[in-house]
Design a protein around this motif. Structure first.
Motif, PDB file in Angstrom:
ATOM      1  N   SER A 119      33.802   9.773 -11.841  1.00 17.03           N
ATOM      2  CA  SER A 119      33.807   8.530 -12.175  1.00 17.03           C
ATOM      3  C   SER A 119      35.343   8.125 -12.610  1.00 17.03           C
ATOM      4  N   LEU A 120      36.078   9.044 -13.080  1.00 13.30           N
ATOM      5  CA  LEU A 120      37.523   9.035 -13.550  1.00 13.30           C
ATOM      6  C   LEU A 120      38.484   8.925 -12.319  1.00 13.30           C
ATOM      7  N   ALA A 121      38.170   9.940 -11.402  1.00  7.44           N
ATOM      8  CA  ALA A 121      38.752  10.134 -10.260  1.00  7.44           C
ATOM      9  C   ALA A 121      38.606   9.075  -9.301  1.00  7.44           C
ATOM     10  N   ALA A 169      30.469   4.268  -8.290  1.00 12.26           N
ATOM     11  CA  ALA A 169      30.924   3.248  -7.380  1.00 12.26           C
ATOM     12  C   ALA A 169      31.465   2.167  -8.131  1.00 12.26           C
ATOM     13  N   ALA A 170      30.719   1.745  -9.389  1.00 13.61           N
ATOM     14  CA  ALA A 170      31.194   0.348 -10.034  1.00 13.61           C
ATOM     15  C   ALA A 170      32.504   0.834 -10.703  1.00 13.61           C
ATOM     16  N   ARG A 171      32.909   1.943 -10.916  1.00 11.13           N
ATOM     17  CA  ARG A 171      34.227   2.276 -11.547  1.00 11.13           C
ATOM     18  C   ARG A 171      35.209   1.998 -10.280  1.00 11.13           C
ATOM     19  N   PHE A 172      34.997   2.319  -9.300  1.00 16.04           N
ATOM     20  CA  PHE A 172      35.728   2.118  -7.914  1.00 16.04           C
ATOM     21  C   PHE A 172      36.185   0.600  -7.746  1.00 16.04           C
ATOM     22  N   SER A 185      45.007  12.939  -7.962  1.00 18.02           N
ATOM     23  CA  SER A 185      44.914  14.213  -7.530  1.00 18.02           C
ATOM     24  C   SER A 185      44.865  15.281  -8.736  1.00 18.02           C
ATOM     25  N   ALA A 186      45.840  14.948  -9.657  1.00 19.15           N
ATOM     26  CA  ALA A 186      46.025  15.768 -10.850  1.00 19.15           C
ATOM     27  C   ALA A 186      44.702  15.762 -11.491  1.00 19.15           C
ATOM     28  N   ALA A 187      44.017  14.562 -11.864  1.00 19.61           N
ATOM     29  CA  ALA A 187      42.818  14.526 -12.542  1.00 19.61           C
ATOM     30  C   ALA A 187      41.843  15.535 -11.960  1.00 19.61           C
ATOM     31  N   ILE A 247      44.585  13.087 -19.762  1.00 20.24           N
ATOM     32  CA  ILE A 247      43.448  12.206 -20.047  1.00 20.24           C
ATOM     33  C   ILE A 247      42.130  12.726 -19.529  1.00 20.24           C
ATOM     34  N   ALA A 248      42.033  13.393 -18.289  1.00 20.04           N
ATOM     35  CA  ALA A 248      40.939  14.108 -17.837  1.00 20.04           C
ATOM     36  C   ALA A 248      40.337  15.251 -18.422  1.00 20.04           C
ATOM     37  N   GLY A 249      41.231  16.017 -19.255  1.00 14.01           N
ATOM     38  CA  GLY A 249      41.057  17.369 -19.822  1.00 14.01           C
ATOM     39  C   GLY A 249      40.830  17.153 -21.071  1.00 14.01           C
ATOM     40  N   SER A 250      41.313  15.875 -22.047  1.00 15.94           N
ATOM     41  CA  SER A 250      41.241  15.999 -23.274  1.00 15.94           C
ATOM     42  C   SER A 250      39.781  15.759 -24.081  1.00 15.94           C
TER      43      SER A 250
END
Length: 396
Positions: free
Chosen positions: A44-46, A97-100, A350-352, A226-229
């Motif tokens: 959802s973050l990506a 989908a909603a996050r997009f 891409s990094a996340a 942010i993704a890994g924390s």
């Protein structure tokens, strides 16, 4: 720049980080609610990063053709409605989908805020204003995870997205009432059919691309963090979700303080100089972080120190990269802002995603991605300076 306008632009710029940081403490809860794992919740973050990257390419030409206000009002409205859809999500697929869609709306504020600054300021003052915007934006990483953890504990995860809907509605009213149209009245409307050619010309501008990639790699390191924390702090080291915001906010505080220092520094040597210097500090902090992560410390604090350094460096890297990239593109500020943001968030997405792909239950995947982003930022910075010197020689 008037304080009221600065606050509005800061709130619009904060749509991206706020919609990300606010729900980070809920990752473990969402994994349990949707009967999955944190790695799948990270999709959802990506998806949000992907929406930011794609949507900005649309708003840039619209902002140059129809002015800054109308595309912005449409985007903020879409963000508000998508936030409500997130709160009502019955499944992880619905949430993704909603996050997009939420990102497609939220990126309007990011594009228009940069374009408005370029409309009103020269490169040096742009760097100062971008640094001031970092103060407003930086409050989001400090307050959002703490508030998100509190809402999660008291009212449940849907309240996080309902709060985002309320915030965007307030911003919608502020834009409608107080944000003037900054596109010059005598500017010829930019035809939409020429948008692709305009992007092609920007991509052929080596300094623009170089500064965009340098800033993009820097922000990608932040989004890897942010993704890994959430896993690092909550799952690996057992920090309670409601306390997540304190750790996350301490790093954001360093970002804010250094951004305010940058507003003073650029008046002396200019944004390009400080950008070229600070990338080396960034990669050095990334290397220390990676070495500490590979040692697998039993306590969290050895990781927090180099993390603080990496995030603090962004207070100089991000505003100066934006100011340098936007310089000389006042006639197409909307498209330049859109392409700049799109390039940056493609790299960030891409990094996340890479942090999730490399996930093995330790801290080193996040650290490795942050260090790699630092190496790339240094490389692109060096190439950009070379390209500028070459262009200067040819012009003389």
């Amino acid at each position: 720049m008037p304080l009221r306008l600065l606050l509005i632009l800061g709130a619009l710029s904060a749509f991206g980080p706020l919609a990300i940081d606010f729900y980070l403490p809920s990752f473990p809860t969402l994994a349990r609610v949707f009967a999955t794992d944190v790695e799948h919740v990270q999709l959802s973050l990506a998806a949000y990063f992907a929406g930011l990257a794609i949507g900005q390419l649309v708003y840039g030409p619209l902002a140059d053709r129809f002015g800054r206000r109308n595309p912005l009002l449409a985007g903020v409205t879409l963000f508000c409605l998508a936030s409500l859809a997130c709160a009502l999500a019955p499944s992880l697929e619905w949430l993704i989908a909603a996050r997009f869609v939420q990102a497609l709306g939220g990126c309007a504020g990011m594009v228009v805020a940069r374009a408005v600054v370029r409309d009103l300021c020269d490169p040096i003052n742009s760097a100062k204003v971008f640094s001031q915007l970092m103060l407003v934006m930086g409050l989001a990483p400090i307050l959002a995870p703490f508030a998100g953890g509190l809402l999660l504990r008291v009212l449940g995860w849907p309240s996080i997205f309902i709060s985002l809907a309320l915030f965007s509605f307030i911003c919608l009213l502020a834009v409608a009432m107080w944000l003037p149209e900054t596109l010059a009245k005598d500017a010829a409307p930019a035809p939409l059919r020429g948008a692709l050619a305009k992007y092609q010309r920007l991509l052929a501008d080596l300094p623009f691309v170089g500064y965009a990639l340098t800033g993009g790699c820097a922000i990608a390191g932040m989004f890897a963090y942010i993704a890994g924390s959430p896993f690092l702090f909550i799952e690996l080291y057992g920090i309670p979700a409601e306390h997540f915001g304190w750790l996350f906010g301490s790093n954001a505080l360093g970002f804010i303080l250094v951004a305010q220092l940058n507003a003073w520094l650029v008046a002396r040597h200019g944004p390009a100089y400080w950008l070229a210097v600070t990338v080396w500090f960034y990669v050095a902090c990334g290397l220390i972080l990676l070495l500490v992560a590979l040692a697998k410390p039993s306590a969290l604090w050895p990781l927090l120190l180099p993390l603080f350094g990496c995030i603090a460096c962004l207070g100089i890297l991000l505003p100066n990269a934006s100011a340098c990239a936007m310089a000389g593109h006042g006639h197409q500020a909307g498209s330049a802002s859109a392409l700049l943001g799109s390039v940056q968030f493609i790299i960030a997405a891409s990094a996340a995603a890479l942090v999730g792909v490399l996930h093995d239950g330790s801290a080193w995947p996040m650290a490795l991605v942050i260090f790699a982003c630092g190496v790339l930022a240094v490389s692109f910075s060096l190439l950009t300076r070379w390209a500028e010197r070459r262009i200067a020689r040819v012009s003389t």
